[in-house]
Design an enzyme around this catalytic site. Structure first.
Site, PDB file in Angstrom:
ATOM      1  N   GLU A  81      -4.123  -3.573  -6.650  1.00 12.06           N
ATOM      2  CA  GLU A  81      -4.375  -2.239  -7.229  1.00 12.06           C
ATOM      3  C   GLU A  81      -4.977  -1.306  -6.177  1.00 12.06           C
ATOM      4  O   GLU A  81      -5.822  -0.478  -6.479  1.00 12.06           O
ATOM      5  CB  GLU A  81      -5.293  -2.345  -8.446  1.00 12.06           C
ATOM      6  CG  GLU A  81      -4.636  -3.115  -9.555  1.00 12.06           C
ATOM      7  CD  GLU A  81      -4.642  -2.415 -10.891  1.00 12.06           C
ATOM      8  OE1 GLU A  81      -5.056  -1.250 -10.982  1.00 12.06           O
ATOM      9  OE2 GLU A  81      -4.191  -3.038 -11.844  1.00 12.06           O
ATOM     10  N   GLY A  82      -4.509  -1.452  -4.961  1.00  9.83           N
ATOM     11  CA  GLY A  82      -5.006  -0.627  -3.864  1.00  9.83           C
ATOM     12  C   GLY A  82      -6.062  -1.374  -3.093  1.00  9.83           C
ATOM     13  O   GLY A  82      -7.111  -1.726  -3.648  1.00  9.83           O
ATOM     14  N   SER A 125       0.843  -1.204   0.000  1.00 12.98           N
ATOM     15  CA  SER A 125       0.000   0.000   0.000  1.00 12.98           C
ATOM     16  C   SER A 125       0.873   1.246   0.000  1.00 12.98           C
ATOM     17  O   SER A 125       0.548   2.248  -0.640  1.00 12.98           O
ATOM     18  CB  SER A 125      -0.887   0.013   1.253  1.00 12.98           C
ATOM     19  OG  SER A 125      -1.692  -1.136   1.299  1.00 12.98           O
TER      20      SER A 125
HETATM   21  C1  LIG Z   1      -2.430 -11.936  -6.936  1.00  6.55           C
HETATM   22  C2  LIG Z   1      -1.704 -10.636  -6.794  1.00  6.55           C
HETATM   23  C3  LIG Z   1      -1.295  -9.978  -7.923  1.00  6.55           C
HETATM   24  C4  LIG Z   1      -0.583  -8.774  -7.814  1.00  6.55           C
HETATM   25  N1  LIG Z   1      -0.134  -8.160  -8.943  1.00  6.55           N
HETATM   26  C5  LIG Z   1       0.671  -7.081  -8.823  1.00  6.55           C
HETATM   27  C6  LIG Z   1       1.296  -6.524  -9.980  1.00  6.55           C
HETATM   28  O1  LIG Z   1       1.124  -6.988 -11.101  1.00  6.55           O
HETATM   29  N2  LIG Z   1       2.146  -5.468  -9.791  1.00  6.55           N
HETATM   30  C7  LIG Z   1       2.357  -4.932  -8.567  1.00  6.55           C
HETATM   31  O2  LIG Z   1       3.108  -3.964  -8.481  1.00  6.55           O
HETATM   32  N3  LIG Z   1       1.768  -5.431  -7.452  1.00  6.55           N
HETATM   33  C8  LIG Z   1       0.955  -6.494  -7.549  1.00  6.55           C
HETATM   34  N4  LIG Z   1       0.367  -7.049  -6.423  1.00  6.55           N
HETATM   35  C9  LIG Z   1       0.609  -6.449  -5.108  1.00  6.55           C
HETATM   36  C10 LIG Z   1      -0.595  -5.726  -4.558  1.00  6.55           C
HETATM   37  O3  LIG Z   1      -0.819  -4.544  -5.277  1.00  6.55           O
HETATM   38  C11 LIG Z   1      -0.389  -5.488  -3.041  1.00  6.55           C
HETATM   39  O4  LIG Z   1      -0.517  -6.755  -2.413  1.00  6.55           O
HETATM   40  C12 LIG Z   1      -1.392  -4.508  -2.470  1.00  6.55           C
HETATM   41  O5  LIG Z   1      -1.111  -3.218  -2.932  1.00  6.55           O
HETATM   42  C13 LIG Z   1      -1.400  -4.491  -0.937  1.00  6.55           C
HETATM   43  O6  LIG Z   1      -0.118  -4.365  -0.422  1.00  6.55           O
HETATM   44  P1  LIG Z   1       0.381  -5.349   0.744  1.00  6.55           P
HETATM   45  O7  LIG Z   1       0.069  -6.729   0.282  1.00  6.55           O
HETATM   46  O8  LIG Z   1       1.792  -5.035   1.051  1.00  6.55           O
HETATM   47  O9  LIG Z   1      -0.521  -5.035   1.978  1.00  6.55           O
HETATM   48  P2  LIG Z   1      -0.212  -3.938   3.132  1.00  6.55           P
HETATM   49  O10 LIG Z   1       0.082  -2.640   2.484  1.00  6.55           O
HETATM   50  O11 LIG Z   1       0.779  -4.495   4.069  1.00  6.55           O
HETATM   51  O12 LIG Z   1      -1.626  -3.839   3.838  1.00  6.55           O
HETATM   52  C14 LIG Z   1      -2.059  -4.792   4.811  1.00  6.55           C
HETATM   53  C15 LIG Z   1      -3.391  -4.313   5.381  1.00  6.55           C
HETATM   54  O13 LIG Z   1      -3.211  -3.050   6.045  1.00  6.55           O
HETATM   55  C16 LIG Z   1      -4.091  -2.081   5.491  1.00  6.55           C
HETATM   56  N5  LIG Z   1      -3.471  -0.771   5.471  1.00  6.55           N
HETATM   57  C17 LIG Z   1      -2.203  -0.445   5.083  1.00  6.55           C
HETATM   58  N6  LIG Z   1      -1.998   0.871   5.191  1.00  6.55           N
HETATM   59  C18 LIG Z   1      -3.150   1.411   5.655  1.00  6.55           C
HETATM   60  C19 LIG Z   1      -3.583   2.729   5.966  1.00  6.55           C
HETATM   61  N7  LIG Z   1      -2.788   3.785   5.792  1.00  6.55           N
HETATM   62  N8  LIG Z   1      -4.842   2.906   6.417  1.00  6.55           N
HETATM   63  C20 LIG Z   1      -5.671   1.852   6.582  1.00  6.55           C
HETATM   64  N9  LIG Z   1      -5.318   0.583   6.302  1.00  6.55           N
HETATM   65  C21 LIG Z   1      -4.080   0.367   5.836  1.00  6.55           C
HETATM   66  C22 LIG Z   1      -4.390  -2.586   4.078  1.00  6.55           C
HETATM   67  O14 LIG Z   1      -5.596  -2.050   3.564  1.00  6.55           O
HETATM   68  C23 LIG Z   1      -4.448  -4.080   4.299  1.00  6.55           C
HETATM   69  O15 LIG Z   1      -5.709  -4.438   4.790  1.00  6.55           O
HETATM   70  C24 LIG Z   1      -0.341  -8.227  -6.527  1.00  6.55           C
HETATM   71  C25 LIG Z   1      -0.786  -8.910  -5.381  1.00  6.55           C
HETATM   72  C26 LIG Z   1      -1.426 -10.109  -5.499  1.00  6.55           C
HETATM   73  C27 LIG Z   1      -1.842 -10.827  -4.234  1.00  6.55           C
END
Ligand SMILES: Cc1cc2nc3c(=O)[nH]c(=O)nc-3n(C[C@H](O)[C@H](O)[C@H](O)COP(=O)(O)OP(=O)(O)OC[C@H]3O[C@@H](n4cnc5c(N)ncnc54)[C@H](O)[C@@H]3O)c2cc1C
Length: 419
Positions: A399-400, A151
């Site tokens: 994607e967020g 994120s």
């Molecule tokens: C199948 C799959 C395909 C993907 N494809 C791509 C791709 O092609 N390219 C790419 O770049 N990425 C890709 N991603 C990554 C994806 O975009 C991230 O997993 C996503 O952005 C969330 O990041 P994170 O997993 O680190 O979760 P985190 O950021 O660690 O979040 C964990 C939790 O905390 C919450 N949270 C975090 N910050 C806050 C805040 N400020 N306020 C409130 N809540 C918060 C989140 O909403 C979530 O519930 C992919 C992921 C998956 C699983």
């Protein structure tokens, strides 16, 4: 009624983009054509590829052969002035299956980044290469996320260092969860060009797969969307020509100079891509939700308990009524945002985020309701609704996340830096 003096002149009226829900014959034909492919080719193969957890290359090839996968068709879908053709295509394809749908459409994220941030020449050079040819289709990957930057995209640690003597960039870092990561011909990589500037120093680079130093890391085993390949990507001293910086060095230098002077720079490179693609991702979620709703409706009209069809119970009928209503409401948000994006109407209230948030949440909710309506059958792998539920969950994460979409909307409507 406004007087003649108050009526805007015809030139001004003509300049205002208009929105219509009436599909053109062309849009209806494309919708039916994609639906035919989803029904005849994608859905029958969905279970197999979900179990195999592999990229369904034969289906990508078939999509390329009929002209559904490729640079020209994407140009046609995205070029439609109403902005509705692309979400319609996505909804129909993902109605067939989301894992296979993502294997076919995942390339679009990299293509959108190139189209959004590259020059016309870069677009013409690289986007066709993302797709390959009908005989030999390729896929592309968009690599923003990192182990410690999901994120919080501003925390990206991958670096890009410029060497003026050789006019080359050297990219180093580790990317996480990249759709098509490591199997893609072209990787669009978001990297930091000036650590001092945080996310304002981010830029997007083309890293072709034959660049020494790029390789696939661990392949991710997933809950859903299992026919779509997701993997880490390692970038170890990847040297690429200066021309592979999207938008070019001159533009980057101008932007960085503005930021150093304390002027507002444009939003982060990764964020710009996500903003543009959110309604499209929302349309994919809609396809899954609609598949589950239609399946559950048919099932409820067939299944009998206590001597009557289960749909004759209000609790089941009302659940289906609500599913239909929520899906239609989500579609209106998706179509509005897609029309706005295509017609250059700014997302003042984060309408792109609204569309993705609503569609993702509706998909998770509707697929869960579908399992409930199918009862025990809904919980087994003999029926597709459990797969649709697993597939839908990613739409509240990638994607967020849903929380991040709410944050974007809250900031847009309040004008405040809500944390
Ligand atoms: C199948 C799959 C395909 C993907 N494809 C791509 C791709 O092609 N390219 C790419 O770049 N990425 C890709 N991603 C990554 C994806 O975009 C991230 O997993 C996503 O952005 C969330 O990041 P994170 O997993 O680190 O979760 P985190 O950021 O660690 O979040 C964990 C939790 O905390 C919450 N949270 C975090 N910050 C806050 C805040 N400020 N306020 C409130 N809540 C918060 C989140 O909403 C979530 O519930 C992919 C992921 C998956 C699983």
């Amino acid at each position: 009624m406004a007087s003649t003096a108050e009526t805007p002149n015809s030139a001004e009226t003509a300049a205002e983009p208009t929105f219509s829900l009436a599909l053109t014959q062309d849009q209806k034909d494309i919708r039916d054509w994609v639906h035919g492919f989803a029904e005849g080719v994608v859905r029958p193969a969905a279970h197999e590829w979900d179990e195999r957890e592999e990229t369904p290359w034969p289906i990508i090839q078939e999509a390329a052969k009929i002209g559904l996968y490729g640079w020209e068709s994407m140009q046609q879908f995205a070029g439609d002035p109403s902005g509705l053709t692309l979400p319609i295509v996505q909804e129909e394809l993902f109605w067939g299956d989301a894992g296979i749908g993502m294997a076919i459409m995942g390339t679009g994220l990299a293509a959108a980044a190139i189209a959004g941030q590259g020059s016309w020449e870069q677009l013409m050079e690289w986007v066709p290469r993302c797709y390959g040819t009908a005989e030999e289709p390729k896929v592309a990957a968009f690599c923003a996320s990192e182990p410690n930057a999901g994120s919080d995209v501003s925390n990206i640690r991958t670096t890009a260092r410029y060497d003026a003597t050789s006019d080359t960039w050297t990219v180093n870092g580790q990317k996480a969860w990249a759709t098509n990561g490591g199997i893609a011909d072209i990787h669009v990589v978001i990297a930091q060009t000036d650590k001092e500037l945080g996310s304002r120093g981010h830029a997007a680079f083309i890293v072709p797969i034959d660049t020494p130093g790029i390789e696939q890391g661990a392949k991710v085993k997933k809950h859903g969307l299992r026919a779509s390949h997701t993997a880490d990507v390692h970038l170890d001293d990847c040297r690429i020509p200066g021309a592979y910086l999207l938008g070019g060095k001159e533009k980057l230098d101008e932007r960085l100079a503005r930021v150093r002077e304390g002027k507002r720079g444009k939003s982060q490179a990764a964020m710009q891509t996500f903003e543009a693609t959110r309604p499209i991702v929302g349309a994919q979620a809609l396809g899954i939700a609609r598949a589950a709703y239609e399946y559950a409706l048919d099932y409820a009209k067939e299944r009998e308990q206590f001597g009557r069809k289960i749909i004759e119970n209000q609790s089941i009928a009302f659940a289906l009524a609500n599913m239909k209503m929520e899906i239609d409401a989500a579609r209106l948000l998706v179509w509005r945002a897609s029309w706005m994006a295509r017609n250059g109407v700014p997302f003042q209230d984060a309408e792109g985020s609204m569309s993705k948030l609503k569609a993702g949440e509706v998909a998770v909710w509707a697929t869960e309701r579908a399992i409930q309506i199918l009862g025990g059958n809904g919980y087994t792998r003999e029926f597709p609704v459990e797969r649709w539920h697993r597939d839908s969950k990613i739409y509240t994460i990638f994607e967020g996340t849903s929380e991040m979409q709410q944050l974007v909307i809250a900031r847009a409507i309040s004008g405040l830096r809500i944390a």
